[in-house]
Design a protein around this motif. Structure first.
Motif, short mmCIF file in Angstrom:
data_model
loop_
_atom_site.label_atom_id
_atom_site.label_comp_id
_atom_site.label_asym_id
_atom_site.label_seq_id
_atom_site.Cartn_x
_atom_site.Cartn_y
_atom_site.Cartn_z
N SER A 296 98.15 88.95 -18.77
CA SER A 296 97.38 89.92 -19.58
C SER A 296 96.41 90.69 -18.70
CB SER A 296 96.59 89.19 -20.67
OG SER A 296 97.43 88.36 -21.39
N LEU A 297 95.81 90.00 -17.76
CA LEU A 297 94.83 90.62 -16.88
C LEU A 297 95.49 91.40 -15.74
CD1 LEU A 297 91.83 90.88 -15.98
CD2 LEU A 297 92.12 88.73 -14.73
N TRP A 298 96.54 90.84 -15.17
CA TRP A 298 97.10 91.42 -13.95
C TRP A 298 98.12 92.53 -14.20
CZ3 TRP A 298 98.37 86.42 -10.61
CH2 TRP A 298 97.16 85.83 -10.21
N ALA A 299 98.86 92.46 -15.30
CA ALA A 299 99.99 93.39 -15.48
C ALA A 299 99.61 94.87 -15.42
CB ALA A 299 100.74 93.08 -16.77
N PRO A 300 98.52 95.31 -16.10
CA PRO A 300 98.23 96.75 -16.06
C PRO A 300 97.97 97.24 -14.64
CG PRO A 300 96.81 95.62 -17.68
CD PRO A 300 97.58 94.55 -16.95
N TRP A 301 97.22 96.45 -13.86
CA TRP A 301 96.87 96.84 -12.48
C TRP A 301 98.10 96.75 -11.58
CZ3 TRP A 301 96.91 93.65 -8.07
CH2 TRP A 301 96.34 94.21 -6.92
N ALA A 302 98.85 95.66 -11.68
CA ALA A 302 100.00 95.47 -10.79
C ALA A 302 101.03 96.58 -11.01
CB ALA A 302 100.63 94.10 -11.03
N ALA A 303 101.20 97.00 -12.25
CA ALA A 303 102.17 98.07 -12.53
C ALA A 303 101.72 99.40 -11.91
CB ALA A 303 102.37 98.22 -14.04
N THR A 304 100.42 99.67 -11.90
CA THR A 304 99.96 100.92 -11.26
C THR A 304 100.09 100.84 -9.74
OG1 THR A 304 97.66 100.24 -11.27
CG2 THR A 304 98.35 101.66 -13.06
N GLN A 305 99.93 99.62 -9.20
CA GLN A 305 100.14 99.46 -7.75
C GLN A 305 101.56 99.91 -7.40
OE1 GLN A 305 98.27 97.79 -4.96
NE2 GLN A 305 96.69 98.68 -6.26
N LEU A 306 102.53 99.47 -8.20
CA LEU A 306 103.93 99.82 -7.91
C LEU A 306 104.18 101.32 -8.12
CD1 LEU A 306 106.74 99.00 -7.09
CD2 LEU A 306 107.21 98.35 -9.45
N LEU A 307 103.68 101.83 -9.24
CA LEU A 307 103.97 103.24 -9.55
C LEU A 307 103.27 104.19 -8.56
CD1 LEU A 307 105.69 104.78 -11.50
CD2 LEU A 307 103.76 104.94 -13.06
#
Ligand SMILES: Cc1cc2nc3c(=O)[nH]c(=O)nc-3n(C[C@H](O)[C@H](O)[C@H](O)COP(=O)(O)OP(=O)(O)OC[C@H]3O[C@@H](n4cnc5c(N)ncnc54)[C@H](O)[C@@H]3O)c2cc1C
Length: 328
Positions: A296-307
């Motif tokens: 819940s905490l990491w997914a939004p940030w990790a996805a922007t790292q990839l994009l």
């Protein structure tokens, strides 16, 4: 650019959400969306964790990032995902109090208030405790909202520029990704009802107890969770049920009736950090994974790292970049 996302859990949903926000054409496919960890997760965001409490990794950055990301998503989808929660850490023994005192010396990474020994919501805190702010995320509502607004196809489209593997723990035995140090771990949670004094805050002491709304004088409590590295199935077990129930009853001292039990496998990494990046040899494939117990905490940030990396060539944070594990 056309992105095809495999997996409709938190990782896949956040990837699809950000793609759509940035005008990237995106499709998602998932053959078993009801069996994933994200559907089972309690969505708790706890800025300080562990028996020996310490600040959750990068919580000072990731917590405000996640809060803002969910808030923006709430506006877009006209739904509620993020609920602020008071978290009470209960000291059942003097050792619990000593461990917190040691954490305070290290810096617990959170603003907290002491709780004097006594009763809170009818729960006895013999050695007191502390209270601080956290949140819960309604993971099901978020995934459903993203799915309803995006092309959730059942077939792989032709001519995609990038396939993003947000396939949870199952990536650990796929040829493309099995070189990454996965450490999948099964978790189980219970839903119980009680008729005692309602809880107004999350209670943490080895396990977490998250209060739901009151319904006809009964309150549903979600209790979790267990860790099993051997049995990687989604099958609920009697052992987990008894363990969680015994711990909850030790804390709450009231009769609890089990009304639900669920199990799923967390896509955890030995490094306890997400896996983000493009495959070093197969450049049309990327991964977003390793969210462990913190999706819940990491997914939004990790996805922007990839994009950001895919769209603008921005460097991926070195701690989560999969290149660190690649040996050609
Ligand atoms: C009991 C329990 C409690 C938890 N509580 C919390 C909590 O309180 N707070 C928190 O932050 N986290 C919690 N978690 C962890 C959280 O669930 C995970 O971090 C997160 O859900 C992982 O999301 P994911 O999208 O990576 O994986 P998943 O949610 O597992 O989704 C992966 C999806 O990929 C699909 N898939 C697999 N292979 C393919 C393929 N070839 N093609 C297409 N799709 C495929 C699967 O069907 C699945 O739907 C909990 C987990 C468990 C098990």
């Amino acid at each position: 650019m056309r992105v095809h996302v495999l997996g409709r859990g938190l990782a896949g949903a956040w990837m699809a959400h950000w793609c759509a926000e940035r005008g990237v054409e995106v499709t998602i496919v998932d053959p078993f969306p009801q069996l994933n960890a994200s559907r089972v997760a309690a969505g708790l965001i706890n800025p300080t964790t562990g028996t020996r409490p310490k600040s959750t990794w990068r919580s000072e950055v990731l917590l405000p990032f996640a809060h803002e990301a969910y808030r923006q998503a709430e506006l877009k989808y006209q739904a509620t995902f993020w609920t602020p929660r008071t978290i009470r850490r209960l000291f059942l023994t003097q050792k619990d109090a000593d461990l917190w005192a040691a954490a305070v010396e290290r810096g617990p990474g959170v603003e907290w208030q002491p709780l004097a020994p006594g009763h809170y919501d009818g729960v006895h805190y013999p050695f007191g405790g502390v209270a601080y702010q956290g949140a819960t995320v309604d993971t099901n509502a978020f995934i459903d909202a993203v799915s309803a607004h995006n092309d959730t196809t059942t077939a792989s489209p032709m001519d995609v520029d990038l396939t993003v593997w947000a396939t949870g723990w199952q990536a650990s035995h796929h040829d493309l990704w099995s070189w990454l140090p996965f450490q999948p771990v099964k978790g189980e949670i219970l839903d119980v009802v009680h008729e005692g004094e309602p809880l107004s805050a999350v209670v943490i002491r080895g396990i977490w107890i998250i209060p739901g709304p009151l319904d006809q004088r009964q309150q549903v409590l979600r209790i979790g969770s267990t860790h099993d590295w051997d049995d990687l199935t989604n099958t609920p077990t009697a052992t987990a049920r008894e363990t969680l129930l015994a711990k909850a009853e030790e804390i709450l001292h009231r009769p609890l009736t089990v009304v639900g039990q669920q199990a799923a496998v967390r896509p955890a990494a030995q490094s306890k950090r997400p896996f983000v990046g493009i495959h070093p040899e197969h450049r049309q494939h990327a991964i977003l994974n390793g969210l462990g117990a913190k999706g819940s905490l990491w997914a939004p940030w990790a996805a922007t790292q990839l994009l950001d990396h895919v769209m603008y060539g921005a460097p991926i944070d070195a701690e989560v970049d999969i290149q660190r594990w690649w040996q050609a």
